[in-house]
Design an enzyme around this catalytic site. Sequence first.
Site: not given
Ligand code: PEP
Length: 250
Positions: A9, A11, A94, A96, A166, A172, A212
């Site tokens: 992803n 973003k 998601h 976000e 998630e 992040g 992460s």
């Molecule tokens: C995400 O936003 O779907 C995600 C998993 O981000 P990150 O790997 O940067 O934590």
Amino acid sequence: MRKLIVAANWKMNKTPEEAGIFVEEIKSGIADANADVYVFPPFLALQTVSDVLKDTDVKVGAQNMYIEDKGAYTGEISADMLQSIGINSVIIGHSERRQIFKESDEMVHAKLIKALSKGMTPILCCGEDLETRENNKFMDFINSQIKSAFADVSESDACKVIIAYEPVWAIGTGKVATGEQAEQVCASIRSTIEEMYSKETADNIHILYGGSCNVGNAKELFSMPDIDGGLIGGAGLKPEFVDIVHCKEK
Ligand code: PEP
């Protein structure tokens, strides 16, 4: 036997030009994987990335879409528009989108129904914030997100959904869930699917971990019995994504 799925992803990162250059760089590495690989670039880069990957099995998807087909919805993109350029998968719900853009469980549900009605593959995200984790309410919270998203989804459609667990506190932040923490939730999501549908659907549905995830922790996470791969944010923007895609082969 569920196949490994690894999805990036991106973003709101990379112009079409930057996306094209990056995907050319990783193309051979992600195309020969023993996994289903997805890349989710920003809308503007979808065409460029699809063109570069057209002779591979890598799937290119959108990070969001709206529930209506067309009309007065300024700034939105419909499933039909995505499909008109060959995009058949979409991330839905998601964290976000839920947190920054205030998408409710009802909206996430409506988007899931729309994507399935169009024959698209939805990657449905769920996950708790830090407070919910610390209050030990996360299992109920996540399972209620799942129940709400899957309400009225038929059994034949349910197994077309890819679920991504998630935890918001891990996205992040560099703070990854341990294999045991992620497995505990993914196993519980699978039980909820079994309760709602059947053991067969629960055994077939794909559940990913995201938050992460990187080349250093992917193998451990993806080796857990109920984790079928990952949704990768930051590390999906780097050449490291190729190693994540191949992590279980070594
Ligand atoms: C995400 O936003 O779907 C995600 C998993 O981000 P990150 O790997 O940067 O934590």
